[in-house]
Design an enzyme around this catalytic site. Structure first.
Site, PDB file in Angstrom:
ATOM      1  CB  CYS A   1      -0.897   1.344   7.793  1.00  0.00           C
ATOM      2  SG  CYS A   1      -2.633   1.202   7.202  1.00  0.00           S
TER       3      CYS A   1
ATOM      4  CG  HIS B   1      -6.202   1.517  -0.252  1.00  0.00           C
ATOM      5  ND1 HIS B   1      -5.023   2.136  -0.849  1.00  0.00           N
ATOM      6  CD2 HIS B   1      -5.551   0.449   0.682  1.00  0.00           C
ATOM      7  CE1 HIS B   1      -4.158   1.367  -0.328  1.00  0.00           C
ATOM      8  NE2 HIS B   1      -4.284   0.494   0.655  1.00  0.00           N
TER       9      HIS B   1
ATOM     10  CB  CYS C   1      -1.013   0.080   1.388  1.00  0.00           C
ATOM     11  SG  CYS C   1      -2.016  -1.538   1.468  1.00  0.00           S
TER      12      CYS C   1
END
Length: 417
Positions: free
Chosen positions: A402, A372, A92
């Site tokens: 994160c 996302h 991510c």
């Protein structure tokens, strides 16, 4: 040391990341990447032969998302063949990693013009994950799948980790739902006011028709009652048998033996599954002056850290602190914060740990409302932060995420016009 500047930032709308249901799901991932690269070229009258490198992020580099998308998408976008390209993966955090790597090469003086960004088509990668699961391979977010690694650093499911963090921090179901509702409200308000218009690029089909020109994922009709009625998504999953009696919960409890929890996260207070791409143009001041480009922001600090890998999602606090320390700043020096809303508890924990008020955090909503797209998100939220600094007349912003495997990454920018 040479300073690095953001000249421009662009992104696609986020499309629903379900095969056959999202407006972008029929397109090739390189098409999305080429769309934003082409937009940077056209908006800035960019001499692509002078682009030193294109640093791209893609989390699932398999099948259609394999094969060095940074280079191949640049060719598809009509860039000069002199423009090199590479592709990286930091789960991510890849989108911001690409920006930070581009920044470092410019600041070192080795390169003058670098494009950074990322693409993720989750309508495609979820299919890859399903195929791997059928083959007995553990997909991303479902534990490491590596018994040797799990013996040293037990890996759990990210959703289960989000629930465990909520319990660890005393965060209630009501609190995570309230943050989710606010994310939807802020995103709806931002969209209604056109706050994303400066960076948002229409995606066209191969035949020239419009594929998507607006955010597809937000659910402005969301209510507190509706969120309260959703069943926790990871409560049952925590006891899923991975083999030999090992469960996701037991993986966490090997490191946190006294931790017990109930599920609080669900589809309404977790990040959305979407397709999208984003790109930023980063140059030295000399390059900008020579080519008639006007810098919009200066990148003043960046940091990456490793954090506890079993609970996995606490890294933003430590990455932000490291970036602030390197810049000689404190949290009070930051006007706007962007933290990827992977799970609502991640944001609530961060705001408490960093003493950041919600009024300056994700002011235009976040991934709960808008989605996302893993490898692209970091580049997207940096562009969102820059647009909001200019709209509001504020000065500094910090963006952080994160990351799977227990990591965090952060970048601080300062508006210059």
């Amino acid at each position: 040391m040479t300073e690095a500047y953001i000249i421009d930032a662009v992104r696609t709308p986020r499309g629903i990341g379900k095969p056959g249901k999202g407006a972008l799901s029929h397109l090739h991932p390189q098409h999305l990447a080429a769309t934003v690269l082409k937009a940077l070229k056209e908006r800035n009258n960019l001499d692509t032969a002078s682009v030193d490198d294109i640093i791209w992020s893609t989390s699932t580099q398999k099948g259609k998302q394999g094969g060095d998308m940074g280079r191949m998408a640049a060719l598809a976008a009509g860039y000069d063949t002199k423009a090199s390209g590479t592709t990286l993966d930091r789960f991510c955090g890849g989108g911001i990693t690409s920006v930070n790597f581009a920044t470092a090469t410019v600041m070192s003086g080795m390169e003058d013009c670098v494009i950074a960004g990322g693409t993720e088509m989750m309508s495609y990668t979820t299919q890859v994950g399903a195929e791997e699961a059928d083959a007995g391979i553990t997909p991303l977010g479902m534990g490491s799948g590596n018994p040797a690694l799990d013996a040293i650093h037990p890996q759990s499911h990210q959703g289960v980790c989000g629930d465990a963090i909520a319990a660890q921090e005393g965060i209630s179901r009501e609190a995570v739902d309230a943050l989710a509702l606010e994310s939807q409200k802020r995103a709806a308000h931002a969209i209604a006011e056109g706050r994303f218009a400066k960076s948002l690029i229409t995606v066209y089909n191969e035949d020239g028709s419009v594929a998507l020109d607006h955010e597809e994922f937000p659910r402005p009709q969301t209510t507190a009652e509706g969120l309260a009625g959703l069943k926790a998504s990871f409560a049952a999953l925590k006891d899923f048998d991975l083999g030999n009696g090992v469960t996701f919960a037991k993986q966490i409890q090997r490191v946190y033996p006294d931790l017990e929890w109930e599920g609080v996260h669900h589809a309404g207070n977790s990040s959305g599954v979407v397709d999208g791409a984003a790109a930023l143009l980063i140059t030295s001041k000399d390059y900008a002056d020579k080519h008639g480009l006007k810098p919009r922001a200066r990148i003043i600090s960046m940091a990456a850290i490793g954090s506890e890998p079993t609970i996995m999602l606490t890294g933003p606090e430590f990455a932000a602190k490291k970036a602030l320390e390197r810049a000689g700043m404190t949290a009070s020096d930051i006007d706007l914060w962007e933290l990827n809303e992977a799970f609502a508890a991640v944001v609530l924990r961060f705001m408490d740990a960093m003493n950041v008020d919600h009024s300056v955090m994700n002011v235009n909503g976040g991934a709960i409302a808008m989605g996302h797209p893993l490898g692209a998100t970091g580049a997207m939220i940096l562009g969102t932060a820059l647009d909001e600094l200019e709209r509001s007349g504020k000065s500094t912003a910090l963006a952080t995420l994160c990351i799977g495997g227990g990591m965090g990454i952060a970048t601080i920018i300062e508006r210059v016009n």
